[in-house]
Design a protein around this motif. Structure first.
Motif, short mmCIF file in Angstrom:
data_model
loop_
_atom_site.label_atom_id
_atom_site.label_comp_id
_atom_site.label_asym_id
_atom_site.label_seq_id
_atom_site.Cartn_x
_atom_site.Cartn_y
_atom_site.Cartn_z
N ILE A 47 3.83 7.56 8.18
CA ILE A 47 2.44 7.35 8.58
C ILE A 47 1.74 6.47 7.55
CG2 ILE A 47 0.19 8.48 8.90
CD1 ILE A 47 1.87 11.02 9.72
N LEU A 48 0.99 5.49 8.04
CA LEU A 48 0.12 4.68 7.18
C LEU A 48 -1.29 4.72 7.74
CD1 LEU A 48 -0.47 2.62 4.92
CD2 LEU A 48 0.20 0.81 6.54
N VAL A 49 -2.24 5.13 6.90
CA VAL A 49 -3.66 5.11 7.28
C VAL A 49 -4.39 4.21 6.28
CG1 VAL A 49 -5.72 6.47 7.77
CG2 VAL A 49 -3.45 7.48 8.14
N CYS A 50 -4.99 3.14 6.79
CA CYS A 50 -5.65 2.15 5.93
C CYS A 50 -7.16 2.35 5.97
CB CYS A 50 -5.29 0.74 6.38
SG CYS A 50 -3.54 0.34 6.19
N VAL A 51 -7.68 3.04 4.96
CA VAL A 51 -9.11 3.33 4.88
C VAL A 51 -9.82 2.40 3.91
CG1 VAL A 51 -10.82 5.15 4.51
CG2 VAL A 51 -8.55 5.75 5.36
N ALA A 52 -9.14 1.94 2.90
CA ALA A 52 -9.77 1.14 1.84
C ALA A 52 -10.51 -0.07 2.43
CB ALA A 52 -8.72 0.66 0.85
N LEU A 59 7.19 -1.35 6.66
CA LEU A 59 7.81 -1.37 7.99
C LEU A 59 9.31 -1.02 7.98
CD1 LEU A 59 7.44 -1.85 10.99
CD2 LEU A 59 7.81 -4.29 10.59
N PRO A 60 10.12 -1.58 7.08
CA PRO A 60 11.55 -1.24 7.13
C PRO A 60 11.81 0.26 6.97
CG PRO A 60 11.18 -3.13 5.71
CD PRO A 60 9.83 -2.57 6.02
N TYR A 61 11.00 0.93 6.17
CA TYR A 61 11.21 2.35 5.91
C TYR A 61 10.69 3.20 7.07
CZ TYR A 61 11.83 -0.03 1.56
OH TYR A 61 12.25 -0.94 0.61
N MET A 62 9.64 2.74 7.73
CA MET A 62 9.18 3.43 8.93
C MET A 62 10.19 3.25 10.07
SD MET A 62 5.09 2.47 8.71
CE MET A 62 4.53 3.73 9.86
N GLU A 63 10.73 2.04 10.18
CA GLU A 63 11.76 1.79 11.20
C GLU A 63 12.96 2.69 11.01
OE1 GLU A 63 12.60 -2.35 12.82
OE2 GLU A 63 11.77 -2.81 10.84
N SER A 64 13.35 2.91 9.76
CA SER A 64 14.53 3.72 9.49
C SER A 64 14.35 5.16 9.93
CB SER A 64 14.88 3.67 8.00
OG SER A 64 13.92 4.37 7.23
N ARG A 65 13.10 5.60 10.10
CA ARG A 65 12.82 6.96 10.57
C ARG A 65 12.86 7.05 12.10
NH1 ARG A 65 12.43 11.07 6.73
NH2 ARG A 65 10.35 11.83 7.26
N GLY A 66 12.90 5.89 12.76
CA GLY A 66 12.99 5.89 14.22
C GLY A 66 11.66 5.91 14.93
N GLU A 67 10.59 6.13 14.19
CA GLU A 67 9.25 6.14 14.78
C GLU A 67 8.23 6.10 13.64
OE1 GLU A 67 8.64 9.75 16.89
OE2 GLU A 67 9.01 11.03 15.16
N GLY A 68 6.99 5.83 14.00
CA GLY A 68 5.95 5.81 12.98
C GLY A 68 4.59 5.69 13.61
N SER A 69 3.57 5.91 12.80
CA SER A 69 2.19 5.82 13.28
C SER A 69 1.33 5.14 12.23
CB SER A 69 1.63 7.21 13.59
OG SER A 69 0.29 7.12 14.04
N VAL A 70 0.50 4.21 12.69
CA VAL A 70 -0.43 3.50 11.82
C VAL A 70 -1.84 3.70 12.38
CG1 VAL A 70 -1.12 1.26 10.88
CG2 VAL A 70 1.32 1.76 11.29
N VAL A 71 -2.78 4.01 11.50
CA VAL A 71 -4.18 4.10 11.90
C VAL A 71 -5.00 3.18 11.00
CG1 VAL A 71 -6.21 5.57 12.21
CG2 VAL A 71 -3.93 6.48 12.71
#
Length: 281
Positions: free
Chosen positions: A116-121, A157-169
């Motif tokens: 998961i990546l959440v970009c608040v900054a 992205l490469p590390y999220m891909e390796s998990r098979g799924e991911g979420s970005v907000v």
């Protein structure tokens, strides 16, 4: 950086397991809708970012908090760990490439993966009109508010891909629908976030990575004090939109947790307003 990442992936599974599978006394163990997920959150030592970090950790994620100042990171980590939550932190000025690289390396070193990546900054160095913004102001706002989330995601992205799924907000602002003249260039940057959300959601859908956008209204945070102190603006909102209170950071946190959870696995490319009213049809 990538040497340390490779070492983590080859040799630190016991560390990862110990971080993600905490004792039963912790709220961040195998319970919760985000159990065993790893979440990286920028700008997460106060305000909306801190509330999101707390909620994701309460819902089972191991959370990596970050902001520009070490003392703020230390304070946020101490507060959340004091609640028995699984949290670590590192300094990251998202506008600096070396800080982005350190954030990615630290997350992988301690957690072994990112889901998961959440970009608040975000920044707004000028309270003033759009055309009154200097080139330096434009460069800073667009670099931190628009360019940085895309560049950070490209590293993760490469590390999220390796998990098979991911979420970005990503985080936008109600100013994209109801521009506040005091925040001209900032409004423009947050409008760009809507486009970034739509574009990335299409690009990353084949990789099973979802991208959504939180659009906060007037939320009582240190960042928004220039608007909070404007009593005329508050009264206008209450009269026009019938909202009778200012938002709290916690009003945003539950939605972000939902968007990062399996319950939202069929939701992507959405810009969702949390403002006490709807500016859209």
């Amino acid at each position: 950086m990538f040497k340390s990442v490779a070492q983590v992936k080859r040799g630190s599974l016991p560390l990862v397991a110990s971080l993600l599978l905490r004792s039963s006394s912790s709220r961040a163990n195998n319970k919760g809708i985000l159990a065993n997920k790893v979440a990286v959150i920028t700008g997460s030592t106060d305000g909306i970012g801190f509330a999101i970090a707390r909620r994701l950790a309460q819902d089972g994620a191991h959370v990596v908090v970050s902001s520009r100042k070490q003392q703020n990171v230390d304070r946020a980590v101490a507060a959340l760990q004091g609640e028995k939550l699984s949290v670590m932190g590192t300094v990251c000025h998202v506008g600096k490439a070396e800080d982005q690289e350190r954030l990615v390396a630290k997350a992988l070193e301690h957690c072994g993966a990112v889901d998961i990546l959440v970009c608040v900054a975000g920044v707004n160095p000028l309270v003033g009109s759009t055309l009154g913004s200097s080139e330096q102001v434009w460069d800073k706002i667009l670099s931190v508010n628009v360019k940085a989330p895309a560049l950070l995601l490209s590293q993760l992205l490469p590390y999220m891909e390796s998990r098979g799924e991911g979420s970005v907000v990503l985080i936008s602002s109600i100013g994209v629908y109801l521009p506040e003249p005091k925040l001209g260039a900032y409004n423009v940057s947050k409008t760009a976030i809507l486009g970034l959300t739509k574009t990335l959601s299409m690009e990353l859908a084949p990789k099973n990575i979802r991208v959504n956008c939180l659009v906060p209204g007037l939320i009582d945070t240190p960042f928004s004090q220039v608007l909070i102190k404007d009593q005329d603006l508050q009264q206008t909102m209450k009269t026009a939109y019938k909202i009778q209170r200012i938002g709290r950071p916690e009003d945003c946190a539950g939605l972000v947790s939902f968007l990062c959870s399996p319950d939202a696995s069929y939701i992507t490319g959405e810009n969702i307003v949390v403002a006490g009213f709807s500016p859209c049809l």
